[in-house]
Design a protein around this motif. Structure first.
Motif, PDB file in Angstrom:
ATOM      1  N   SER A 110      70.584  84.972 -23.825  1.00 48.50           N
ATOM      2  CA  SER A 110      69.379  85.746 -24.285  1.00 48.50           C
ATOM      3  C   SER A 110      69.893  86.319 -25.302  1.00 48.50           C
ATOM      4  CB  SER A 110      69.287  86.865 -23.421  1.00 48.50           C
ATOM      5  OG  SER A 110      70.414  87.684 -23.236  1.00 48.50           O
ATOM      6  N   GLY A 111      68.877  87.030 -26.205  1.00 51.31           N
ATOM      7  CA  GLY A 111      69.083  87.299 -27.596  1.00 51.31           C
ATOM      8  C   GLY A 111      69.681  86.338 -28.601  1.00 51.31           C
ATOM      9  N   GLY A 112      70.755  86.535 -29.156  1.00 52.89           N
ATOM     10  CA  GLY A 112      71.157  85.574 -30.117  1.00 52.89           C
ATOM     11  C   GLY A 112      71.768  84.113 -29.494  1.00 52.89           C
ATOM     12  N   LYS A 113      71.718  84.306 -28.086  1.00 52.28           N
ATOM     13  CA  LYS A 113      71.756  82.871 -27.539  1.00 52.28           C
ATOM     14  C   LYS A 113      70.642  82.242 -27.472  1.00 52.28           C
ATOM     15  CE  LYS A 113      76.256  84.181 -25.511  1.00 52.28           C
ATOM     16  NZ  LYS A 113      77.255  84.325 -24.284  1.00 52.28           N
ATOM     17  N   SER A 114      69.414  82.626 -27.613  1.00 49.52           N
ATOM     18  CA  SER A 114      68.208  81.896 -27.147  1.00 49.52           C
ATOM     19  C   SER A 114      68.313  80.550 -28.116  1.00 49.52           C
ATOM     20  CB  SER A 114      66.932  82.893 -27.561  1.00 49.52           C
ATOM     21  OG  SER A 114      66.898  83.244 -28.866  1.00 49.52           O
ATOM     22  N   THR A 115      68.434  80.661 -29.265  1.00 52.04           N
ATOM     23  CA  THR A 115      68.495  79.382 -30.059  1.00 52.04           C
ATOM     24  C   THR A 115      69.162  78.225 -29.495  1.00 52.04           C
ATOM     25  OG1 THR A 115      68.021  80.689 -32.161  1.00 52.04           O
ATOM     26  CG2 THR A 115      68.609  78.380 -32.386  1.00 52.04           C
ATOM     27  N   LYS A 116      70.513  78.782 -29.043  1.00 48.66           N
ATOM     28  CA  LYS A 116      71.350  77.699 -28.364  1.00 48.66           C
ATOM     29  C   LYS A 116      70.791  77.309 -27.057  1.00 48.66           C
ATOM     30  CE  LYS A 116      76.122  77.307 -26.320  1.00 48.66           C
ATOM     31  NZ  LYS A 116      77.306  77.818 -26.279  1.00 48.66           N
ATOM     32  N   ARG A 117      69.993  77.992 -26.439  1.00 51.01           N
ATOM     33  CA  ARG A 117      69.528  77.542 -25.359  1.00 51.01           C
ATOM     34  C   ARG A 117      68.432  76.549 -25.327  1.00 51.01           C
ATOM     35  NH1 ARG A 117      70.456  75.998 -20.272  1.00 51.01           N
ATOM     36  NH2 ARG A 117      68.435  76.363 -18.866  1.00 51.01           N
ATOM     37  N   GLU A 118      67.491  76.902 -26.316  1.00 53.24           N
ATOM     38  CA  GLU A 118      66.383  76.002 -26.836  1.00 53.24           C
ATOM     39  C   GLU A 118      66.893  74.616 -27.446  1.00 53.24           C
ATOM     40  OE1 GLU A 118      64.643  78.473 -29.774  1.00 53.24           O
ATOM     41  OE2 GLU A 118      63.623  79.811 -28.156  1.00 53.24           O
ATOM     42  N   GLN A 119      68.060  74.448 -27.964  1.00 52.77           N
ATOM     43  CA  GLN A 119      68.610  73.270 -28.523  1.00 52.77           C
ATOM     44  C   GLN A 119      69.114  72.629 -27.538  1.00 52.77           C
ATOM     45  OE1 GLN A 119      71.746  74.786 -31.144  1.00 52.77           O
ATOM     46  NE2 GLN A 119      70.365  74.842 -32.774  1.00 52.77           N
ATOM     47  N   PHE A 120      69.833  73.052 -26.399  1.00 52.20           N
ATOM     48  CA  PHE A 120      69.959  72.759 -25.243  1.00 52.20           C
ATOM     49  C   PHE A 120      68.994  71.853 -24.599  1.00 52.20           C
ATOM     50  CE2 PHE A 120      70.125  72.710 -20.539  1.00 52.20           C
ATOM     51  CZ  PHE A 120      71.043  71.684 -20.262  1.00 52.20           C
ATOM     52  N   ILE A 121      67.989  72.660 -24.441  1.00 47.86           N
ATOM     53  CA  ILE A 121      66.647  71.997 -23.690  1.00 47.86           C
ATOM     54  C   ILE A 121      66.239  70.853 -24.252  1.00 47.86           C
ATOM     55  CG2 ILE A 121      64.469  72.638 -22.870  1.00 47.86           C
ATOM     56  CD1 ILE A 121      65.126  75.369 -22.510  1.00 47.86           C
ATOM     57  N   ALA A 122      66.179  70.839 -25.588  1.00 47.34           N
ATOM     58  CA  ALA A 122      65.643  69.769 -26.278  1.00 47.34           C
ATOM     59  C   ALA A 122      66.613  68.509 -26.211  1.00 47.34           C
ATOM     60  CB  ALA A 122      65.714  69.999 -27.725  1.00 47.34           C
ATOM     61  N   ARG A 123      67.868  68.830 -26.058  1.00 46.23           N
ATOM     62  CA  ARG A 123      68.844  67.726 -25.947  1.00 46.23           C
ATOM     63  C   ARG A 123      68.694  67.183 -24.352  1.00 46.23           C
ATOM     64  NH1 ARG A 123      75.516  68.733 -25.659  1.00 46.23           N
ATOM     65  NH2 ARG A 123      75.998  66.306 -25.178  1.00 46.23           N
ATOM     66  N   PHE A 124      68.457  68.211 -23.379  1.00 45.90           N
ATOM     67  CA  PHE A 124      68.635  67.674 -22.139  1.00 45.90           C
ATOM     68  C   PHE A 124      67.189  66.878 -21.649  1.00 45.90           C
ATOM     69  CE2 PHE A 124      67.320  68.062 -17.680  1.00 45.90           C
ATOM     70  CZ  PHE A 124      68.743  67.757 -17.024  1.00 45.90           C
ATOM     71  N   GLU A 125      66.127  66.972 -22.390  1.00 41.49           N
ATOM     72  CA  GLU A 125      64.955  66.421 -22.109  1.00 41.49           C
ATOM     73  C   GLU A 125      65.128  65.176 -22.881  1.00 41.49           C
ATOM     74  OE1 GLU A 125      62.385  67.260 -20.490  1.00 41.49           O
ATOM     75  OE2 GLU A 125      63.401  69.217 -20.006  1.00 41.49           O
ATOM     76  N   ALA A 126      65.617  64.928 -23.863  1.00 41.12           N
ATOM     77  CA  ALA A 126      66.121  63.674 -24.686  1.00 41.12           C
ATOM     78  C   ALA A 126      66.871  62.864 -23.658  1.00 41.12           C
ATOM     79  CB  ALA A 126      66.660  63.932 -25.908  1.00 41.12           C
ATOM     80  N   ASN A 127      67.801  63.444 -22.904  1.00 42.32           N
ATOM     81  CA  ASN A 127      68.946  62.557 -22.269  1.00 42.32           C
ATOM     82  C   ASN A 127      68.884  62.496 -20.685  1.00 42.32           C
ATOM     83  OD1 ASN A 127      71.074  61.775 -24.370  1.00 42.32           O
ATOM     84  ND2 ASN A 127      70.349  63.718 -24.935  1.00 42.32           N
ATOM     85  N   ARG A 128      67.585  63.454 -20.291  1.00 35.84           N
ATOM     86  CA  ARG A 128      67.297  63.634 -18.731  1.00 35.84           C
ATOM     87  C   ARG A 128      67.327  62.200 -17.897  1.00 35.84           C
ATOM     88  NH1 ARG A 128      61.930  66.492 -17.596  1.00 35.84           N
ATOM     89  NH2 ARG A 128      61.212  64.341 -17.562  1.00 35.84           N
ATOM     90  N   HIS A 129      66.830  61.120 -18.488  1.00 36.05           N
ATOM     91  CA  HIS A 129      66.719  60.096 -17.665  1.00 36.05           C
ATOM     92  C   HIS A 129      68.231  59.706 -17.463  1.00 36.05           C
ATOM     93  CE1 HIS A 129      65.500  56.082 -16.155  1.00 36.05           C
ATOM     94  NE2 HIS A 129      66.295  55.702 -17.117  1.00 36.05           N
ATOM     95  N   ARG A 130      68.984  59.505 -18.399  1.00 29.26           N
ATOM     96  CA  ARG A 130      70.433  58.717 -18.244  1.00 29.26           C
ATOM     97  C   ARG A 130      71.344  59.820 -17.583  1.00 29.26           C
ATOM     98  NH1 ARG A 130      74.757  59.873 -21.682  1.00 29.26           N
ATOM     99  NH2 ARG A 130      73.489  60.956 -23.398  1.00 29.26           N
TER     100      ARG A 130
END
Length: 266
Positions: A184-204
């Motif tokens: 949360s807070g300062g880490k929110s950007t990191k979480r958003e980046q992870f979500i984008a990465r996860f969605e791109a690789n979810r199938h694999r």
């Protein structure tokens, strides 16, 4: 507990006088209108006393002693677990101590008592048919929890978590650890980046974990499988698994208690 094996073992029991097999199905469901005042205590007392009085009148002292020994064990068990009761208690017991099956379940039963040559397993067989061994797979992106249930109660829990450095799914024992990507807070950007990465690789990534889940289902003889999580993720995972999926629930319950999770599918 392998309930199929337990039922088969109980079906093989045969005891002649003065020994007998005690069977008890006791309704302890607090939600049952007939149980609001803890009436199970009255049903238990009356059920046990009925056999005791019958045996006293029958005059077989040894059989009476055998029954009274089991009666004490049953009463002690119920007193010890009174605060842990759910919807039912099932007990099978023999005087020679070769059998003592005492379990509390989250499924209802009809109250019955038996003192006969054989174990009366009819209700247990029906319950096993109605509430079979089931794997509930809960998904929340890089975390997967599996709750294995039988007769409406949890018997095993497993956790898998995606290691983002190695991109491997790792199994954890005990409560799953807090995910480093959650913040949360300062880490929110990191979480958003992870979500984008996860969605791109979810199938694999789901394709990697699916064989592990299929093997778990096969090795543990799951008769039903339910997936709980966002519909996109559960459908993606289901498409990668070979085992058929019996139910889907679009809900985030990863951190819910096992008993609450089980209630959602019964």
């Amino acid at each position: 507990m392998d309930l199929n094996k337990e039922i088969k073992r109980l079906e093989r029991i045969y005891l002649e006088k003065p020994k007998r097999v005690f069977t008890m199905y006791l309704n302890t469901d607090p939600a049952d209108p007939d149980q609001q005042g803890g009436e199970w205590k009255i049903h238990l007392k009356n059920g046990l006393q009925r056999f005791e009085k019958y045996l006293e009148n029958d005059g077989d002292k040894e059989e009476l002693e055998n029954f009274c020994e089991i009666k004490r064990k049953v009463e002690n068990y119920m007193a010890e677990h009174e605060l842990e009761l759910a919807k039912s208690v099932i007990i099978f017991a023999t005087p020679d101590q070769s059998t003592w099956f005492a379990e509390r379940f989250q499924v209802p039963v009809q109250t019955e008592f038996f003192w006969e040559e054989i174990a009366k397993v009819d209700q247990l067989i029906q319950l096993h048919h109605d509430f079979p061994k089931t794997g509930i797979i809960l998904i929340q992106k890089e975390a997967i929890k599996i709750v294995e249930t039988e007769l409406g109660r949890p018997i095993n829990t497993y956790f898998y978590e995606l290691d983002l450095d190695t991109e491997d799914w790792r199994q954890h024992t005990g409560p799953h650890r807090a995910r480093a990507t959650v913040g949360s807070g300062g880490k929110s950007t990191k979480r958003e980046q992870f979500i984008a990465r996860f969605e791109a690789n979810r199938h694999r990534w789901y394709k990697q974990i699916a064989p592990k889940l299929d093997k778990l289902a096969k090795d543990h003889n799951w008769e039903y499988i339910h997936l709980i999580g966002s519909s996109e993720e559960t459908q993606e995972l289901a498409g990668e698994m070979n085992k058929p999926i019996n139910g889907f629930l679009d809900k985030n319950m990863l951190d819910s208690k096992e008993t609450e999770i089980i209630k959602t599918i019964h």
